[in-house]
Design an enzyme around this catalytic site. Structure first.
Site, PDB file in Angstrom:
ATOM      1  N   ARG A  30     -21.291   8.837  28.276  1.00  0.00           N
ATOM      2  CA  ARG A  30     -20.217   9.825  28.120  1.00  0.00           C
ATOM      3  C   ARG A  30     -20.482  10.825  26.999  1.00  0.00           C
ATOM      4  O   ARG A  30     -19.795  11.846  26.896  1.00  0.00           O
ATOM      5  CB  ARG A  30     -18.883   9.108  27.909  1.00  0.00           C
ATOM      6  CG  ARG A  30     -18.306   8.613  29.229  1.00  0.00           C
ATOM      7  CD  ARG A  30     -16.916   8.089  29.029  1.00  0.00           C
ATOM      8  NE  ARG A  30     -16.937   6.713  28.572  1.00  0.00           N
ATOM      9  CZ  ARG A  30     -15.922   6.125  27.926  1.00  0.00           C
ATOM     10  NH1 ARG A  30     -14.830   6.804  27.647  1.00  0.00           N
ATOM     11  NH2 ARG A  30     -16.002   4.872  27.555  1.00  0.00           N
ATOM     12  N   ASN A  40     -17.140   7.097  21.974  1.00  0.00           N
ATOM     13  CA  ASN A  40     -17.750   7.045  23.301  1.00  0.00           C
ATOM     14  C   ASN A  40     -18.096   8.421  23.836  1.00  0.00           C
ATOM     15  O   ASN A  40     -18.922   8.560  24.727  1.00  0.00           O
ATOM     16  CB  ASN A  40     -16.795   6.371  24.298  1.00  0.00           C
ATOM     17  CG  ASN A  40     -16.648   4.897  23.977  1.00  0.00           C
ATOM     18  OD1 ASN A  40     -17.637   4.179  23.945  1.00  0.00           O
ATOM     19  ND2 ASN A  40     -15.436   4.467  23.722  1.00  0.00           N
ATOM     20  N   LYS A  52     -35.151  31.711  -3.667  1.00  0.00           N
ATOM     21  CA  LYS A  52     -35.810  30.583  -3.015  1.00  0.00           C
ATOM     22  C   LYS A  52     -36.964  30.103  -3.881  1.00  0.00           C
ATOM     23  O   LYS A  52     -37.734  30.924  -4.380  1.00  0.00           O
ATOM     24  CB  LYS A  52     -36.353  31.047  -1.653  1.00  0.00           C
ATOM     25  CG  LYS A  52     -36.978  29.932  -0.860  1.00  0.00           C
ATOM     26  CD  LYS A  52     -38.173  30.409  -0.029  1.00  0.00           C
ATOM     27  CE  LYS A  52     -39.388  30.664  -0.908  1.00  0.00           C
ATOM     28  NZ  LYS A  52     -40.603  31.019  -0.195  1.00  0.00           N
ATOM     29  N   ALA A  55     -30.373  45.959  -9.479  1.00  0.00           N
ATOM     30  CA  ALA A  55     -30.026  45.941  -8.056  1.00  0.00           C
ATOM     31  C   ALA A  55     -31.252  46.229  -7.194  1.00  0.00           C
ATOM     32  O   ALA A  55     -32.082  47.077  -7.539  1.00  0.00           O
ATOM     33  CB  ALA A  55     -28.960  46.992  -7.792  1.00  0.00           C
TER      34      ALA A  55
HETATM   35  C1  UD1 Z   1     -14.916  -5.056  23.677  1.00  0.00           C
HETATM   36  C2  UD1 Z   1     -14.172  -6.386  23.611  1.00  0.00           C
HETATM   37  C3  UD1 Z   1     -12.665  -6.115  23.600  1.00  0.00           C
HETATM   38  C4  UD1 Z   1     -12.295  -5.172  22.463  1.00  0.00           C
HETATM   39  C5  UD1 Z   1     -13.120  -3.903  22.549  1.00  0.00           C
HETATM   40  C6  UD1 Z   1     -12.860  -3.048  21.347  1.00  0.00           C
HETATM   41  C7  UD1 Z   1     -15.618  -7.956  24.771  1.00  0.00           C
HETATM   42  C8  UD1 Z   1     -15.844  -8.692  26.015  1.00  0.00           C
HETATM   43  N1  UD1 Z   1     -14.545  -7.146  24.760  1.00  0.00           N
HETATM   44  O1  UD1 Z   1     -14.597  -4.421  24.887  1.00  0.00           O
HETATM   45  O2  UD1 Z   1     -11.949  -7.331  23.451  1.00  0.00           O
HETATM   46  O3  UD1 Z   1     -10.903  -4.889  22.523  1.00  0.00           O
HETATM   47  O4  UD1 Z   1     -14.524  -4.241  22.583  1.00  0.00           O
HETATM   48  O5  UD1 Z   1     -13.530  -1.856  21.465  1.00  0.00           O
HETATM   49  O6  UD1 Z   1     -16.352  -8.120  23.819  1.00  0.00           O
HETATM   50  N2  UD1 Z   1     -22.537  -3.744  24.092  1.00  0.00           N
HETATM   51  C9  UD1 Z   1     -23.833  -4.159  24.174  1.00  0.00           C
HETATM   52  N3  UD1 Z   1     -24.247  -4.763  25.307  1.00  0.00           N
HETATM   53  C10 UD1 Z   1     -23.425  -5.001  26.354  1.00  0.00           C
HETATM   54  C11 UD1 Z   1     -22.089  -4.583  26.243  1.00  0.00           C
HETATM   55  C12 UD1 Z   1     -21.661  -3.945  25.102  1.00  0.00           C
HETATM   56  O7  UD1 Z   1     -24.621  -3.964  23.246  1.00  0.00           O
HETATM   57  O8  UD1 Z   1     -23.881  -5.577  27.342  1.00  0.00           O
HETATM   58  C13 UD1 Z   1     -22.090  -3.102  22.847  1.00  0.00           C
HETATM   59  C14 UD1 Z   1     -21.673  -1.657  23.010  1.00  0.00           C
HETATM   60  O9  UD1 Z   1     -22.771  -0.791  22.766  1.00  0.00           O
HETATM   61  C15 UD1 Z   1     -20.585  -1.518  21.945  1.00  0.00           C
HETATM   62  C16 UD1 Z   1     -19.970  -2.906  21.874  1.00  0.00           C
HETATM   63  O10 UD1 Z   1     -20.930  -3.777  22.412  1.00  0.00           O
HETATM   64  O11 UD1 Z   1     -21.155  -1.240  20.688  1.00  0.00           O
HETATM   65  C17 UD1 Z   1     -18.654  -3.013  22.627  1.00  0.00           C
HETATM   66  O12 UD1 Z   1     -18.832  -2.621  23.963  1.00  0.00           O
HETATM   67  P1  UD1 Z   1     -17.691  -1.869  24.765  1.00  0.00           P
HETATM   68  O13 UD1 Z   1     -18.142  -1.712  26.162  1.00  0.00           O
HETATM   69  O14 UD1 Z   1     -17.253  -0.676  24.010  1.00  0.00           O
HETATM   70  O15 UD1 Z   1     -16.473  -2.879  24.646  1.00  0.00           O
HETATM   71  P2  UD1 Z   1     -15.702  -3.668  25.760  1.00  0.00           P
HETATM   72  O16 UD1 Z   1     -16.581  -4.690  26.376  1.00  0.00           O
HETATM   73  O17 UD1 Z   1     -14.975  -2.720  26.615  1.00  0.00           O
END
Ligand code: UD1
Length: 467
Positions: free
Chosen positions: A15, A230, A353, A382
């Site tokens: 995004r 995001n 500079k 000047a």
């Molecule tokens: C997660 C939490 C949720 C919380 C929310 C807050 C879980 C299952 N859920 O949601 O409870 O309210 O964050 O923002 O943990 N990432 C990875 N690998 C993956 C998936 C994610 O590295 O496979 C990383 C993302 O880059 C990010 C973070 O984990 O930095 C959170 O991922 P994101 O998809 O934003 O969160 P949710 O799973 O929706």
């Protein structure tokens, strides 16, 4: 107790619509990842693992080098799966593991400290961070028992209608007892239909194994600490929040900011007490401003250092230094390596500079001084220009001694030297050195006098008549 950090950053970041990995986008003067790295520094993390996707690994590692151990998550199978990728690097090395999100730059260091302390104090296997969101859409809901203990985090996809109505939600940052975590990760089951391993399922698991109270929680009263990035809109929101926090801090420390809505100051900038910042001013990077300075309106200062009592109006200052009492503007430009010593006045439409202007030197109007060493109390008329870029394709230096007087519209063809007390006439083109006390005029300027006449010799023309 030794603490390791896992930073999750294997999300796709689509995004952002960018060729740059999301965590390398900057707000308030630092990349998102740098903001997060500082949280880890704050709690004295001894090991840091960054979990990345295969396609962002190279770009991030190029910038962060050995500051992290890199773990690649080849398939995006959820936050639990992401932490599994870090296990091999940390197992046996740390007693507790803090999980941070790579694109969430807004948690305050004090809150992370509070989280770590909460787990230790309760001797819990985990501590999580919650906040209140209304509507709570998209977040894991915090389910508590009647005594107020955390029972589970239920992801929105799995929640019952009653659970969906809960407004206390999971912010994401959590800390775990390391050995418990490594074993518990093996117990996680993929959630259907996505097949993802949720890190949040560890909470219910801890309670099954260790009973109520085995998961501690802190609640963030300020929901801005929970904002993650995001897309570009959230990037701007995060920048605005960090900026607002910075301005509030500076004002609390005794800096006057006339219009916070048009003032932008990066997190690492320092400003001394009783300085005044006028509207439209931007202070970036590693910029340090002394006390009682007046900056702006409409001034940008990047990676520069200004002493006490300096002034800069409608000006741009980059990788430069100004010492106590120096002032610039309106419409001055200091570029890399410019150094204005005490009480220099540099006025309208000037550019400096890679050059030093000595104490008390004045450069009032329309001049360019580059690759030069200018002494104390020099008057630069000047339109003066140091012609530093020669036909041989090289930059040459100009030296101007103390108390020299450079007449308006002088061109100094470098390499060239004007001795102390030397004078150039208006419009001169100086191609040869002017000796100390000498006066040069013409185009190209030729030396017409070799030294100051003796003061008693009243028949001679005043050496300063060219002024
Ligand atoms: C997660 C939490 C949720 C919380 C929310 C807050 C879980 C299952 N859920 O949601 O409870 O309210 O964050 O923002 O943990 N990432 C990875 N690998 C993956 C998936 C994610 O590295 O496979 C990383 C993302 O880059 C990010 C973070 O984990 O930095 C959170 O991922 P994101 O998809 O934003 O969160 P949710 O799973 O929706």
């Amino acid at each position: 107790m030794t603490l390791g950090v896992v930073v999750l950053a294997a999300g796709q970041g689509t995004r952002m619509r960018s060729q740059l990995p999301k965590v390398l986008h900057a707000v308030a003067g630092l990349t998102l990842l740098e903001h997060v790295a500082r949280l880890a520094d704050h709690v004295a993390a001894v090991e840091r693992v960054l979990v990345l996707s295969a396609d962002t690994h190279e770009a991030v590692a190029a910038q962060y080098g050995e500051r992290y151990i890199y773990a690649i998550q080849h398939e995006r199978l959820g936050t639990g799966h992401a932490v599994m990728q870090a296990r091999a690097a940390l197992r046996g090395k740390v007693d507790e593991v803090l999980v941070l999100y790579g694109a969430d730059p807004l948690m305050r260091p004090a809150s992370v400290e509070q989280l770590v302390a909460a787990r230790r104090t309760a001797n819990a296997v985990a501590a999580i961070t919650t906040f209140s969101a209304d509507p709570p859409t998209g977040y894991g809901r915090i389910v508590r028992d009647s005594a107020g203990n955390v029972q589970a985090i239920v992801e929105e996809r799995m929640a019952t209608p009653e659970q969906r109505a809960i407004t206390e939600v999971n912010q994401g940052v959590a800390v775990y007892a390391a050995e418990w975590l490594w074993a518990a990760l093996d117990e996680l089951q993929p959630n259907q239909p996505s097949g993802e391993y949720y890190l949040t399922d560890l909470v219910a698991l801890a309670l099954q194994q260790h009973g109520p109270g085995s998961v501690a929680a802190i609640h963030l009263d300020d929901p801005t600490e929970a904002l993650g990035v995001n897309d570009r809109l959230q990037l701007a929101e995060a920048g605005a929040i960090l900026n607002q926090r910075k301005l509030q801090q500076l004002m609390a420390d005794g800096v006057t900011i006339i219009d916070p809505s048009s003032t932008y100051i990066d997190v690492d900038v320092t400003v001394g007490m009783d300085s005044i910042i006028w509207p439209g001013t931007i202070l970036r990077g590693q910029t340090h401003i002394g006390a009682r300075c007046a900056l702006g309106p409409q001034t940008m200062i990047v990676d520069s250092r200004l002493g006490d009592d300096c002034r800069a109006t409608y000006s741009v200052i980059e990788e430069a230094r100004m010492e106590r009492g120096a002032n610039i503007g309106p419409f001055g430009h200091l570029r890399k390596g410019a150094h204005l010593l005490e009480d220099v006045h540099m006025g309208n439409f000037g550019e400096v500079k890679n050059a030093t202007l000595g104490p008390g030197t004045k450069m009032g109007h329309f001049s360019y001084v580059g690759d030069a060493a200018v002494g104390a109390n020099v008057n630069i008329g000047a339109g003066t220009i140091t012609c530093n870029f020669a036909a041989d394709g090289r930059k040459h230096r100009t030296e101007i001694g103390d108390n020299a007087f450079i007449g308006s519209d002088t061109l100094l063809r470098a390499p060239v030297r004007v001795g102390a007390g030397g004078v150039t006439g208006a419009g001169s083109v100086v191609t040869k050195d002017v000796p100390p006390g000498g006066v040069a005029v013409g185009m190209p300027a030729r030396v017409i006098r070799h030294s100051q006449p003796a003061p008693a010799d009243s028949s001679d023309e005043s050496p300063r008549s060219d002024r």
